[in-house]
Design an enzyme around this catalytic site. Sequence first.
Site, PDB file in Angstrom:
ATOM      1  N   SER A 185      -4.259   5.762   0.113  1.00 35.49           N
ATOM      2  CA  SER A 185      -5.486   5.108   0.530  1.00 35.49           C
ATOM      3  C   SER A 185      -6.358   6.077   1.327  1.00 35.49           C
ATOM      4  CB  SER A 185      -5.120   3.852   1.324  1.00 35.49           C
ATOM      5  OG  SER A 185      -6.233   3.021   1.501  1.00 35.49           O
ATOM      6  N   HIS A 243      -2.353  -2.111  -4.409  1.00 35.95           N
ATOM      7  CA  HIS A 243      -2.887  -0.958  -3.672  1.00 35.95           C
ATOM      8  C   HIS A 243      -1.717  -0.134  -3.155  1.00 35.95           C
ATOM      9  CE1 HIS A 243      -5.662   1.336  -1.299  1.00 35.95           C
ATOM     10  NE2 HIS A 243      -5.155   0.942  -0.153  1.00 35.95           N
ATOM     11  N   ASP A 261      -7.178  -1.789  -8.720  1.00 38.93           N
ATOM     12  CA  ASP A 261      -7.104  -1.699  -7.264  1.00 38.93           C
ATOM     13  C   ASP A 261      -8.470  -2.041  -6.673  1.00 38.93           C
ATOM     14  OD1 ASP A 261      -6.728  -1.018  -4.605  1.00 38.93           O
ATOM     15  OD2 ASP A 261      -6.054   1.025  -5.009  1.00 38.93           O
TER      16      ASP A 261
END
Length: 547
Positions: free
Chosen positions: A239, A491, A462
Amino acid sequence: MRAAAVRSAAGVLVLTALAAAPAANASGVPATGGVPGAAELRGTAVAAARARAAGIRFGTCAGAPEVPGTVRCGTVSVPLDYARPDGRQIRITVSRARATGGDRHDGGRRVPRQGALVYNPGGPGASGMPFPLIGALPQWKRVAAAYDLVGYAPRGVGRSAPVSCEDPAHFRRGPSPAPAHPSEAYKKERVARAKAYARGCARRTGGDLRYYTSLNNARDLDVLRAALGEDRLTFLGASYGTYFGALYATLFPSHVRRMVFDSAVNPDPARIWYRDNLAQSAAFEGRWADFRRWVARHHGVYRLGRTAEQVRASYERARTRLAARPAGGTVGPGQLQSAFLQAGYFDDAWPATAAALSAYLRGDSRPLVELAAPRREAAAGAENADAVYTAVECNDAPWPTDWSVWDRDNTRLARVAPFETWANVWTNLPCAYWPVPRQRPLDVRTAPGELPPTLVLAAERDAATPYDGALELHRRLAGSVLVTERGAGTHGVAGGGNRCVDAHLEAYLLEGRLPGRHAVCAPRPEPRPQKPGAPSARKPRGEHSLR
């Protein structure tokens, strides 16, 4: 871009000229001349040399008696301001589990150690301190045999020179509203709150606030590499961790051994961070629809509707009921929306989330309270995480300073993507009134042959980091390989149970072997439904905390 800490199974303008590793002079300090950003680059080299000489003194992990003795903790000193490496120092906390060298259940075969694998779970504001514990999971045992598993709390997080913007006792107290189409009066109230929050960040953190940036996170990573005794870095960033990992690859390409970018932020300087957040809000609408379609397919279990629209109506019915009478006195529409947003991040949250809504609408509010109620014991950590998130994103890049721009852009977006749009605005709005000068984002980019081959992992649906971010990062990092989990939306896909994805990850980390420029994996199976009234899948916050 609000990206939850990924469960991977587990400024100034810096010119593109700095993307090439500068030649070192006789003292080992890069010869940077008068290039803008040269002071910070030289300061990083000075700090890294000192860290290599000092190393890390690992010992027991403070405040974590439940952590296995194989995990040890220590600290690394880094400059608060890299332009002044002899100035104030702050300490970054680090955790490590040594490479096991093999698995006694795998014929006792020994494998050579490959150095340290450093992990960051994203945020900004998330701590990677628990990462060494992942070596106990079956799908990580081969990696844990070859690598020291290293986690750390980035600057500002946990005990790493923590940032705060408000009294944790007043943080995220419920119940709260969450209007999908807020009134002018409500918008005015939230603008006032955003201004107050920005002032609180400046008051509680002081002049240090300007030094919490993604560029400094990348520089800290290079100092950590040196402190671990590594000539080149092996890194897994998830991320937001992909963004400052990409900054690292741009600033220090010759220091990279292997890098995995899991669920990539779009690094285009024009999108950091305001436009990335707009894209995230739009993508969550699609993910919210995915979840509702799944619930509708399991109407026999949840009784929330046979179509996605009927499931939406059930959700809206709960919102209305909670606005009139909060569940447990603390769960209102805001807490409901936050809980369902987590289902947008992680498929494995779908069964418990749907079960909690079903039970609530049938008269049992306990599962929803367990799932969504604010927890006092987690308030300090959550406040710190939000403060770091805000500081980093507000410092990193220019933001619109005119409320009318935010109002115009998000009013338009909310017409087609109402689920998360305004909640995302309120999270980021302090950046409009930020009291610290903003930086201009680095142009992430490497030339062919400049950077060793890297691996980008992405799920096609995502929402937290939309798929176009992976495509953009793949395009900008020459020699990178993209592995896509087709039709999936969880995710964070590294080590997440998709055998195809995990095989590519393991082949790269253990052998340096990559597929072609772009590989595609079939999606993992959808989660199985959970009957209403079954125990919640929510784990106690702070479990195995190494803060």
